[in-house]
Structure formats: structure tokens, C-alpha cells
Design a protein around this motif. Structure first.
Motif, mmCIF file in Angstrom:
data_model
loop_
_atom_site.group_PDB
_atom_site.id
_atom_site.type_symbol
_atom_site.label_atom_id
_atom_site.label_comp_id
_atom_site.label_asym_id
_atom_site.label_seq_id
_atom_site.Cartn_x
_atom_site.Cartn_y
_atom_site.Cartn_z
ATOM 1 N N LEU A 72 76.029 19.789 -7.328
ATOM 2 C CA LEU A 72 76.685 19.163 -6.183
ATOM 3 C C LEU A 72 76.849 20.180 -5.067
ATOM 4 O O LEU A 72 77.483 21.225 -5.251
ATOM 5 C CB LEU A 72 78.063 18.616 -6.585
ATOM 6 N N ARG A 73 76.247 19.877 -3.925
ATOM 7 C CA ARG A 73 76.405 20.705 -2.732
ATOM 8 C C ARG A 73 77.518 20.102 -1.877
ATOM 9 O O ARG A 73 77.448 18.922 -1.510
ATOM 10 C CB ARG A 73 75.094 20.788 -1.953
ATOM 11 N N ILE A 74 78.529 20.888 -1.582
ATOM 12 C CA ILE A 74 79.746 20.406 -0.947
ATOM 13 C C ILE A 74 79.875 21.023 0.441
ATOM 14 O O ILE A 74 80.084 22.241 0.577
ATOM 15 C CB ILE A 74 80.985 20.774 -1.791
ATOM 16 N N SER A 75 79.740 20.197 1.483
ATOM 17 C CA SER A 75 79.976 20.684 2.843
ATOM 18 C C SER A 75 81.477 20.645 3.113
ATOM 19 O O SER A 75 82.109 19.592 3.004
ATOM 20 C CB SER A 75 79.238 19.809 3.858
ATOM 21 N N VAL A 76 82.038 21.774 3.479
ATOM 22 C CA VAL A 76 83.481 21.839 3.721
ATOM 23 C C VAL A 76 83.824 21.684 5.196
ATOM 24 O O VAL A 76 84.989 21.526 5.554
ATOM 25 C CB VAL A 76 84.085 23.147 3.159
ATOM 26 N N THR A 77 82.817 21.736 6.070
ATOM 27 C CA THR A 77 83.030 21.541 7.505
ATOM 28 C C THR A 77 81.700 21.311 8.195
ATOM 29 O O THR A 77 80.657 21.789 7.722
ATOM 30 C CB THR A 77 83.738 22.753 8.155
ATOM 31 N N ASP A 78 81.711 20.565 9.320
ATOM 32 C CA ASP A 78 80.505 20.488 10.137
ATOM 33 C C ASP A 78 80.620 21.392 11.355
ATOM 34 O O ASP A 78 79.718 21.446 12.192
ATOM 35 C CB ASP A 78 80.181 19.045 10.544
ATOM 36 N N ARG A 79 81.727 22.101 11.463
ATOM 37 C CA ARG A 79 81.878 23.077 12.542
ATOM 38 C C ARG A 79 81.031 24.312 12.256
ATOM 39 O O ARG A 79 80.798 24.665 11.104
ATOM 40 C CB ARG A 79 83.346 23.488 12.695
ATOM 41 N N CYS A 80 80.620 24.979 13.319
ATOM 42 C CA CYS A 80 79.886 26.231 13.146
ATOM 43 C C CYS A 80 80.114 27.112 14.359
ATOM 44 O O CYS A 80 80.325 26.622 15.476
ATOM 45 C CB CYS A 80 78.389 25.958 12.968
ATOM 46 N N ASN A 81 80.076 28.412 14.141
ATOM 47 C CA ASN A 81 80.231 29.363 15.236
ATOM 48 C C ASN A 81 78.889 29.788 15.813
ATOM 49 O O ASN A 81 78.825 30.625 16.718
ATOM 50 C CB ASN A 81 81.013 30.604 14.765
ATOM 51 N N GLU A 82 77.787 29.207 15.292
ATOM 52 C CA GLU A 82 76.467 29.385 15.877
ATOM 53 C C GLU A 82 75.891 28.005 16.189
ATOM 54 O O GLU A 82 76.422 26.989 15.751
ATOM 55 C CB GLU A 82 75.543 30.154 14.927
ATOM 56 N N ARG A 83 74.799 27.996 16.948
ATOM 57 C CA ARG A 83 74.168 26.728 17.319
ATOM 58 C C ARG A 83 72.660 26.854 17.074
ATOM 59 O O ARG A 83 71.868 26.943 18.014
ATOM 60 C CB ARG A 83 74.443 26.376 18.780
ATOM 61 N N CYS A 84 72.276 26.838 15.816
ATOM 62 C CA CYS A 84 70.875 27.035 15.469
ATOM 63 C C CYS A 84 70.021 25.882 15.992
ATOM 64 O O CYS A 84 70.432 24.721 15.961
ATOM 65 C CB CYS A 84 70.716 27.172 13.964
ATOM 66 N N LEU A 85 68.828 26.213 16.442
ATOM 67 C CA LEU A 85 67.937 25.242 17.070
ATOM 68 C C LEU A 85 67.640 24.058 16.171
ATOM 69 O O LEU A 85 67.474 22.929 16.641
ATOM 70 C CB LEU A 85 66.624 25.931 17.443
ATOM 71 N N TYR A 86 67.551 24.288 14.855
ATOM 72 C CA TYR A 86 67.127 23.267 13.916
ATOM 73 C C TYR A 86 68.295 22.525 13.266
ATOM 74 O O TYR A 86 68.089 21.636 12.443
ATOM 75 C CB TYR A 86 66.282 23.900 12.799
ATOM 76 N N CYS A 87 69.529 22.876 13.623
ATOM 77 C CA CYS A 87 70.676 22.360 12.890
ATOM 78 C C CYS A 87 71.656 21.572 13.750
ATOM 79 O O CYS A 87 72.111 20.497 13.362
ATOM 80 C CB CYS A 87 71.413 23.526 12.225
ATOM 81 N N MET A 88 72.011 22.100 14.917
ATOM 82 C CA MET A 88 73.047 21.488 15.734
ATOM 83 C C MET A 88 72.531 21.196 17.135
ATOM 84 O O MET A 88 72.196 22.112 17.879
ATOM 85 C CB MET A 88 74.278 22.396 15.823
#
Length: 323
Positions: free
Chosen positions: A12-28
Motif C-alpha cells: 500500500l502506497r500512502i500519500s500523506v499530502t498533495d502539497r509540495c515545495n517543488e513544482r516538477c514539470l511532470y508532476c504538478m
């Protein structure tokens, strides 16, 4: 428990937040503020409760992801709660590493056993172009992880044609120097559909050819596994373990999939490459959640493979699904 195709589902992969301190081109995507539309994410207590239910069903492997999981101040509490479950044999963390320098030892003490760090470039300008962040912070985090008591530290590199092709060989040399596996991951159309164009997509086969042109042939290791994921490993002549994760070009990529994903807003996702989700948040907050039944339903709904190359259209970005 087995899914309809005979695969044992115990991860089980558990995301604990969708916040991030970076803004990767392929992700956000630019301007994404998904977290602003809801009051909060699953609490630490709720996350541990879901993991406890998964443990009762035989789940043994867990991974904390994001967004950037280290943005949560209670991450060590979440980790300790999951590590203490009787079936837990592995508790991983996926991070960009930029906040890891000060947290690595505490996370190790809390029971985290392995860390995967995103490192898409070793050139400062390229790293900033891809992530918007500071390479020095990520490198400090990697060095801290390597000196903590984790069982393994691995590097993840997303392949982007015309962006970080010239970084592949330096990254393999870096991996050899620090004795840590490096895995090259094909772009998936999770945030944008244009990633599959010939201008943007770089296959594992092409990446391997580029590495071999400078470092010599890679030795294929068909039986080697450095974790619980789908990476296919090789060994470079300088000793580096080089993995390839080819979701788009590996014909049997989904054949051994053993995982479910939990999003930060409480959706259970049987497959990264399909949109089907089961809501856990509403029944949890209403006080009538039968988590064992919902997890069992997700396993029963797990499809045979993804639809990235056919009719997949992103509905929400990678940062909102969980890495």
C-alpha cells in the motif's frame, strides 16, 4: 489477498499530502492548488487506521509518498504507527530530499526502512528547470539518508527528452560513487498528455543506449530485485546498479503489480493508470467505515493493466494521486 488475475496484493502506497515545495514539470501543473478546495487531508490517526486494516488483510509493505511527505510535521508519528503493525516488513518513503537532511535520523528511528529520492539532474540549472528547487538541498538530503540507518537508499530519475538526457551518465557515476541504485523512469501521461510525444518522451531503451555509449554495456540482472516495485535492473561496468521502469514500453509491465494507492484526500486507487477510486474519507468521517470491506473491494476491482497508451486522459495531476 489475490486480485482477479492471481496477483498477490500486499503493498500500500500512502500519500500523506498533495502539497509540495517543488513544482516538477511532470508532476504538478502550473497554478495547481488542489489542497485549497478541501479543509484537510486524512489525519495521522485515520492513515494509521487504514494501514491497520490493510495489515489485517495481509499487507506487509507500505510507502509514504506525496506531494512532498516531509511537509507534514506529523510524518514521524505516521511512520511509527505503521512500522509498529504486526505484518509490516517494509516501510518506505518517497521524497524530493530537500527537507531530508534534518529529518533522516528521526525517520529511521521511527521505523522507515528505505528511502527513494527524486534526483532528475546533477546540473544546478537543469535541476532548477525541472523542479524549481535547489540541487544543494536535495544532495544534502541524500547524504543525510546515506549516513542514517536505512536499509536502502535509491535514486529516481524521470526521463525527459531534451531536458535531462545529458544527465543520465553523470547520475550513473554518482550512483556508483555513493553505492546507491539509480532507477530511470519513463514519463507517464498523469499530469499532461503531451509527455508521450516524440519531442518529450524518452524510452528506457533509448536511455540505456545513451548510457552504454559512454560507459559500455550494462549487464542485465534478470533475477535481481532491489525493492518491491517494477524496476528491471542492470549493472554498469563502474559497479552502479541501474534500474529501468518502463511503464509505456515494457509489454508485461503490470504482470506482477502488487499494490494499491491511497490518496491524501482518502481515495483508494487500485491502479495508477486508470481512474477508478473508492472513497474512504466520507465513511471514515461519518463513523461507519468498514475498511476491510472497502480494501477488499479495491483488490477485487484491480484491473489487469493500465490504459496509458489507449484512452487515458489525466483527471488530476500526479501530485494529487501520490507518487
Amino acid at each position: 489477498m489475490n486480485d482477479p488475475f492471481g496477483r498477490k496484493i500486499d503493498y500500500l502506497r500512502i500519500s500523506v499530502t498533495d502539497r509540495c515545495n517543488e513544482r516538477c514539470l511532470y508532476c504538478m501543473p502550473e497554478g495547481y492548488k488542489g489542497w485549497a478546495q478541501r479543509p484537510d487531508h486524512l489525519t495521522a490517526e485515520e492513515l494509521i487506521r487504514i494501514a491497520t486494516s490493510a495489515s489485517r488483510l495481509g499487507f506487509k509493505k507500505f510507502r509514504l509518498t506525496g506531494g512532498e511527505p516531509l511537509l507534514r510535521p506529523d510524518l514521524a508519528t505516521i511512520a511509527a504507527g505503521i512500522a509498529a503493525l504486526p505484518t509490516t516488513t517494509s516501510l518506505g518513503l518517497s521524497t524530493n530530499g530537500t527537507r531530508l537532511a534534518s529529518a533522516a535520523r528521526d525517520l529511521s528511528n521511527a521505523g522507515v526502512t528505505s528511502v527513494n529520492v527524486s534526483l532528475d539532474a546533477l546540473d544546478t540549472d537543469t535541476y532548477r528547470r525541472v523542479t524549481g528547487g535547489r540541487l544543494a538541498d536535495a544532495l544534502a538530503g541524500i547524504h543525510a539518508a546515506l549516513t542514517a540507518d536505512f536499509e536502502s537508499v535509491k535514486l529516481n530519475v524521470v526521463l525527459m527528452r531534451g531536458v535531462n538526457e545529458d544527465q543520465l551518465v553523470p547520475l550513473v557515476r554518482f550512483a556508483a560513487e555513493h553505492r546507491t541504485p539509480v532507477r530511470f523512469i519513463e514519463l507517464m501521461p498523469l499530469t499532461r498528455t503531451d509527455v508521450l510525444s516524440s519531442e518529450n518522451f524518452l524510452s528506457c531503451e533509448d536511455a540505456r543506449a545513451r548510457i552504454e555509449s559512454e560507459l559500455g554495456p550494462l549487464e542485465t540482472l534478470p533475477d535481481y530485485r532491489a525493492g518491491h516495485g517494477p524496476a528491471r535492473y542492470t549493472r554498469a561496468q563502474n559497479g552502479a546498479l541501474v534500474g529501468f521502469i518502463g511503464a509505456l514500453t515494457t509489454p508485461d509491465f503490470c504482470g506482477t503489480c502488487n499494490k494499491l494507492r491511497l490518496t491524501a484526500d482518502g481515495k483508494l486507487r487500485p491502479c495508477l493508470g486508470r481512474h477508478g477510486e473508492i472513497d474512504l474519507l466520507a465513511p471514515l468521517r461519518a463513523g461507519h467505515a468498514d475498511l476491510d470491506a472497502l480494501l477488499t473491494e479495491a483488490i477485487a476491482n484491480k484491473p489487469e493493466d493500465h490504459t496509458f497508451q489507449t484512452d487515458y486522459v489525466p483527471s488530476r495531476p500526479m501530485t494529487a494521486i501520490g507518487g
